[in-house]
Each structure stands twice: as C-alpha cells, then as structure tokens.
Design an enzyme around this catalytic site. Structure first.
Site, mmCIF file in Angstrom:
data_model
loop_
_atom_site.group_PDB
_atom_site.id
_atom_site.type_symbol
_atom_site.label_atom_id
_atom_site.label_comp_id
_atom_site.label_asym_id
_atom_site.label_seq_id
_atom_site.Cartn_x
_atom_site.Cartn_y
_atom_site.Cartn_z
ATOM 1 N N THR A 187 48.713 -40.814 1.741
ATOM 2 C CA THR A 187 49.125 -42.224 1.688
ATOM 3 C C THR A 187 49.407 -42.691 0.264
ATOM 4 O O THR A 187 48.981 -42.068 -0.706
ATOM 5 C CB THR A 187 48.060 -43.138 2.333
ATOM 6 O OG1 THR A 187 46.800 -42.906 1.698
ATOM 7 C CG2 THR A 187 47.937 -42.882 3.818
ATOM 8 N N ALA A 188 50.103 -43.826 0.182
ATOM 9 C CA ALA A 188 50.518 -44.401 -1.097
ATOM 10 C C ALA A 188 49.480 -45.415 -1.575
ATOM 11 O O ALA A 188 48.619 -45.851 -0.813
ATOM 12 C CB ALA A 188 51.877 -45.074 -0.909
ATOM 13 N N GLY A 253 48.037 -32.723 -2.547
ATOM 14 C CA GLY A 253 49.169 -33.095 -1.681
ATOM 15 C C GLY A 253 50.078 -31.897 -1.423
ATOM 16 O O GLY A 253 50.484 -31.642 -0.276
ATOM 17 N N GLU A 291 57.328 -41.696 5.899
ATOM 18 C CA GLU A 291 57.427 -43.157 5.712
ATOM 19 C C GLU A 291 57.696 -43.383 4.241
ATOM 20 O O GLU A 291 56.765 -43.472 3.435
ATOM 21 C CB GLU A 291 56.115 -43.840 6.128
ATOM 22 C CG GLU A 291 55.765 -43.701 7.593
ATOM 23 C CD GLU A 291 56.592 -44.593 8.506
ATOM 24 O OE1 GLU A 291 57.409 -45.389 8.014
ATOM 25 O OE2 GLU A 291 56.427 -44.464 9.739
ATOM 26 N N CYS A 325 56.436 -51.721 0.866
ATOM 27 C CA CYS A 325 57.632 -50.935 1.193
ATOM 28 C C CYS A 325 58.676 -51.841 1.835
ATOM 29 O O CYS A 325 59.870 -51.574 1.751
ATOM 30 C CB CYS A 325 57.264 -49.777 2.115
ATOM 31 S SG CYS A 325 56.309 -50.292 3.533
#
Ligand code: NAD
Length: 534
Positions: A187-188, A253, A291, A325
């Site tokens: 996730t960001a 990641g 996403e 986003c």
C-alpha cells in the site's frame, strides 16, 4: 508534545534488550501528550514483522510527524530472512483458515471490525500524526476499514457461482469459487489504513491469508493495525500469520512481486512503481491487482449549480492537501462561467484553515514528506514556464513541517505536459473550454483513468458522460466531486491507473479462482456437441 528526540538521549535500545525496551515504554508513559500511543501497543522501539509472533531484523526506520518533522518512534523493518519466514508461516496458516466455512471467516472479520471500532479514535489520531492528514480524515479512514468489514461479513454468506443449464442430460454445470491462497498487499503512504482494509477484509472472507507491506513512511500505523488484528486471531485460537506484516521498502516490495507463493499481489501506489511490479508479476504468470495514479478532472457546464460546484472543487482539490489518488487536479470550466468560478474559488481558498492536522479546526495540513515540498516547488515553476499563471498560492509556507499553499493555476493549455502529469500535491489547473465534446476529450486525454466528475443539470449530457463516448475513467460521477468514493461500489481506474477493482460490487472475484465444473450423475457418457467417439 511528546519528543522522541528527548527520549533518544538515553542510551539506544538494542532490539533484543528487553530491560531497556521496558525503560523506553515507561518513558513513553511519562509523556502525557503522547502516552496514547501505548494504548495502540506502540513504544519508542517497535518490531515491524508479524507472522504469529513479533520480530524484525532489518533496517530501523524512524517515523516523523509531517506537521513538525519531529520523530515519533522507530520501527525495525523486515529483513529478507524475516520475509521468507513470514511467507512460510502464512502459507501454513492458510491450511487452517481455508478449512473454516466462509460464514465463520466472516464472523472473525466481524470481530476485526468491532476491535477497530474500539480503537478507531486512537488509530485515526495516529494516521493524522504519522501521515499528516487532518483528524477527521484519519478517523474516516479507520471507519472505511470498519465499513468494509461489515460489507465482507455479509459477503461471506453471499458469494458463489451459478448452476448453469447443461446441454447434456443428467449433467450439472456449476461454477465453483475457491480461495487463491496467499494475497500480498502493498500500500501507499496516503491511505495507510483503509486500502489495506479493503483488501484484507474481502481477501479473508474469500478464504485467503494476507501478507501486508505498508509504506515505509507510515510503519507505526501498519504495526498498530496489525496488533489489533492479531489480538482477534489470538482470542479465537487461530494462527496470527493469517494476517501477516512485513514492514519495509522497495526490497520487500520487489521480493513480493517476484514471489510465486503469492497467488495475488494487490499493489496500490504510483504508476511508475506499479508498472515494474506488474511486469515482474506477469513474468511469473501471477495475478496482480493494480491501483495506480490518477489525474482526475471535474467538468463544469454552463448550467452547473455553482453552489455545489465550488465546495466540491475545494474538497477534492484541497482535501488531504491534494494527496488523494482521486484528488481533483484539472478543473475544466465552460467559458461562460470560467471567471465567476475562479473568483469564487479564490474566496473559498482564502477560508481554508491551515494548521496542525490534529487540531479539530484545521482543514488543511502538511504534505507527507520534505521531498513532496520539493516536488511542489518544481511543479509550480514548470507550470509557469508552460504558460500557467498562479492566481492563488504557489509558495512553501514558512512554518515547521511540510506545509505548502494550496494552489490554483490558470491559463494553461489542456495538453501542457504539467497538466497531464499527476503531481501528488495541492495544485489545481483551471482550463477553459467551449463545448461539451471538447471537455470530454480533454478529460480522456490523460494517461490515467481513475476518477472524473461532470456538473450539469442536462439529462442528455449526463447519459452521454456515462456512456461509450463519455468518460473513460473507472469512477464517473455527476454533480459530486472526484474524491470520496463509497466502499459499496468497485473502486479503481483504467489505463495507467492499472485496471484493478477493489472494495465492493464483484471485486471479490479477484481474490478467488473460478472453476467451471461439469458433473455427470448418470451412467451414460454423452460428449459435448453430440460427438460420438466409438
Ligand atoms: P509509491 O509507488 O512510491 O509506493 C507505493 C508502495 O510501493 C510503497 O509501499 C513502496 O514501499 C512500494 N514500493 C516501492 N518500490 C517498490 C518496488 N520496486 N517493488 C514493489 N513495491 C515497491 O507510491 P506512494 O508515493 O506511496 O503513493 C502515491 C501514489 O499512489 C500516487 O500515484 C497515487 O495516485 C497512488 N495511489 C493510488 C490509489 C488508487 O487506489 N488508485 C490509492 C492510493 C494511492
């Protein structure tokens, strides 16, 4: 204000030295304004790996408050060895989890939602402290996790495939949906709670285990969320590795992207990193849910209700300091309303209360990192070089923390390079158009295809906007802003946004594999298409 810098003057706390760690915790408790972090299970030093037990032998990172750039606390991330052990533990845990009937898995997810409810105020406060978004937005994110848990509980009794008519007598044609196994979740920084929740709640009821890596700049939130989940598994005597955590950066990641044992990798982040991840996962024929970035536009027609339009633009362009986003980055105004709307926006921007995100009155907080301030400065300069006129903001704010002015830039070409770039800061480009078709084509010329909004009262335009020659985005709104999606719908975008869908509707299908099953319950063997093979 709690100051880790003060605490760090006492001898360093080696991760293995329990006595010193206990000392750190008691020091934390002595800091009245910050002692609430302990109620989330956090101390000065924290382990960033969970796979049934807490550990971590990787790099120690310090988490900073974007509002002051003061350190908050430290987290020891996962090493590649920790990662390896965690994947093994999660794979083993799957054998237990997949055996539970789906509604029983739903019951565990219901308990996770309840556990989050009990800690929502504290967790929301931590999001605000660590990510920098304002307090109500921090709390709102936790609420999204709770809501998706409720949704997933219902889903646990509803998903499944149809029984289809077979062309052969005495045959049943059935669709079976089974879990994938282990779902990796990256996730960001900007949604450090909600995005992991959208994935975790749905993946869990579908029968998967989860391995989460949050952003390296929001590790305390990752640890706090995982602590809450781990207690639920523990109290149900289930393996904690069902929801594992490996804090880390690009090394972890990239290991997740390469790892064939992760049957699905759900990646939320920038288009640039998402592209690398997608190529790596596809090279191993893995499943990837993307996403990625957005460059979202609001189109306002000559008949737009300006009393709805102006606050919508303000919310979507300035909210979360432009770090959603779905933030509005391009505002396309019909030439007949352009000047009036810009004037009203200037007035509205002046009302925005800038301050500490934890203060209840604040509407606009800092950018997440110092680096983002540099990105902002460069973007303003480049936009001006490309013909833009800064009519509001444009400068870094002289105060501690990563504060920049919310900014409006007019006069640019719709296809100027900066207008077509997602800069993850609060800059709004205002464009002037002549007719609806032109505005739609400008909306669609961005490489990304996440969110889009049209403000009009004209039914014909609304249905054109929703139809094949309308917006090409995954989220297509009318008379509401580009941000603020509900969990009940499938969330995601097209083109360089990656094409993934999360959250509601039929997004659950991505977390399962479908088998088409034909069962012959006779003693005959009729072949399909009437073929005889004698
Ligand atoms: P980012 O791409 O820098 O990082 C995202 C995540 O990827 C982090 O956890 C990071 O550690 C990890 N990562 C970095 N290098 C990696 C690698 N080589 N392999 C695998 N993982 C790696 O993004 P960010 O700055 O944290 O977030 C902002 C971006 O995310 C924006 O573009 C925004 O639009 C996008 N975003 C999209 C959505 C959506 O739902 N579409 C939601 C939130 C954010």
């Amino acid at each position: 204000m709690f100051r880790l810098s003060t605490l760090l003057r006492v001898p360093a706390f080696p991760p293995t030295n329990r006595a010193l760690s206990a000392m750190a915790s008691s020091l934390l408790a002595e800091q009245p304004t910050f002692s609430w972090l302990q109620d989330l299970g956090l101390g000065v030093d924290n382990k960033g790996v969970y796979n049934g037990k807490w550990g971590g032998r990787g790099q120690v990172v310090t988490s900073y408050s974007p509002a002051s750039n003061e350190p908050i606390a430290r987290v020891q991330q996962a090493s590649l060895e920790d990662y390896e052990e965690t994947v093994k533990a999660a794979k083993e845990a799957w054998h237990v989890w997949a055996d539970l009937p789906a509604p029983k898995r739903g019951e565990i997810v219901r308990q996770i939602g309840d556990a989050l409810r009990k800690k929502s105020t504290l967790l929301g406060k931590l999001v605000s402290l660590e990510m920098g978004k304002i307090a109500v937005e921090g709390l709102g994110e936790v609420q999204e996790y709770i809501d998706i848990c409720d949704y997933a509980v219902g889903l646990s009794r509803m998903f499944g495939g149809p029984m289809l008519p077979s062309e052969r007598a005495g045959h049943a044609l059935v669709e079976m949906w089974n879990p994938l196994g282990l779902v990796g979740i990256i996730t960001a920084f900007n949604f450090p709670v909600a995005v992991s929740g959208w994935n975790t709640a749905i993946a869990l009821v579908c029968g998967n285990c989860c391995l989460w890596k949050g952003a390296p700049t929001t590790p305390l939130t990752s640890v706090a969320v995982t602590r809450i989940l781990s207690e639920v598994f523990q109290s149900n005597k289930l393996p904690g590795a069902i929801c594992s955590l490996t804090c880390g950066g690009s090394d972890i990641g990239a290991a997740m992207a390469r790892d064939e044992r992760l049957e699905l990798l759900s990646f939320t982040g920038s288009t640039a990193v998402g592209k690398q991840v997608a190529v790596t996962v596809k090279e191993r024929f893995g499943r990837v849910l993307l996403e990625l970035g957005g460059n979202n536009a609001i189109i306002a027609m000559d008949d737009a209700d300006l009393d709805m339009l102006v606050p919508s633009v303000l919310f979507a362009a300035v909210g979360t300091a432009g770090q959603r986003c779905t933030s509005t980055r391009r505002l396309m105004l019909h030439e007949s309303i352009h000047d009036t709307v810009v004037e009203r926006l200037l007035k509205a921007y002046k009302q925005v209360r800038i301050g500490d995100p934890l203060e209840p009155n604040t509407l606009y907080g800092p950018l997440h990192t110092k680096q983002a301030m540099e990105t902002y400065k460069t973007a303003v300069e480049q936009a001006q070089q490309q013909g833009g006129k800064v009519v509001y903001g444009g400068k870094v704010i002289d105060r501690p923390g990563n504060y920049v002015e919310p900014t409006i830039i007019t006069g640019m070409q719709h296809n100027a390079p900066m207008v077509l770039t997602e800069t993850f800061v609060p800059i709004l480009y205002v464009l002037k158009f002549k007719n609806f078709e032109e505005a739609i084509s400008w909306n669609n010329e961005a490489k990304q295809g996440l969110s889009s909004s049209l403000f009009t009262k004209d039914l014909g335009r609304i249905f054109k906007w929703l139809g094949p020659k309308g917006s090409d985005c995954g989220i297509v709104n009318v008379n509401i802003p580009t941000s603020g999606a509900e969990i009940g719908g499938a969330f995601g975008g097209e083109k360089h946004t990656g094409g993934g869908r999360e959250s509601g509707s039929d997004a659950w299908k991505q977390y399962m594999h479908r088998s088409t099953c034909t069962i012959n319950y006779t003693k005959e063997l009729p072949l399909a298409q009437g073929i005889k093979f004698e």
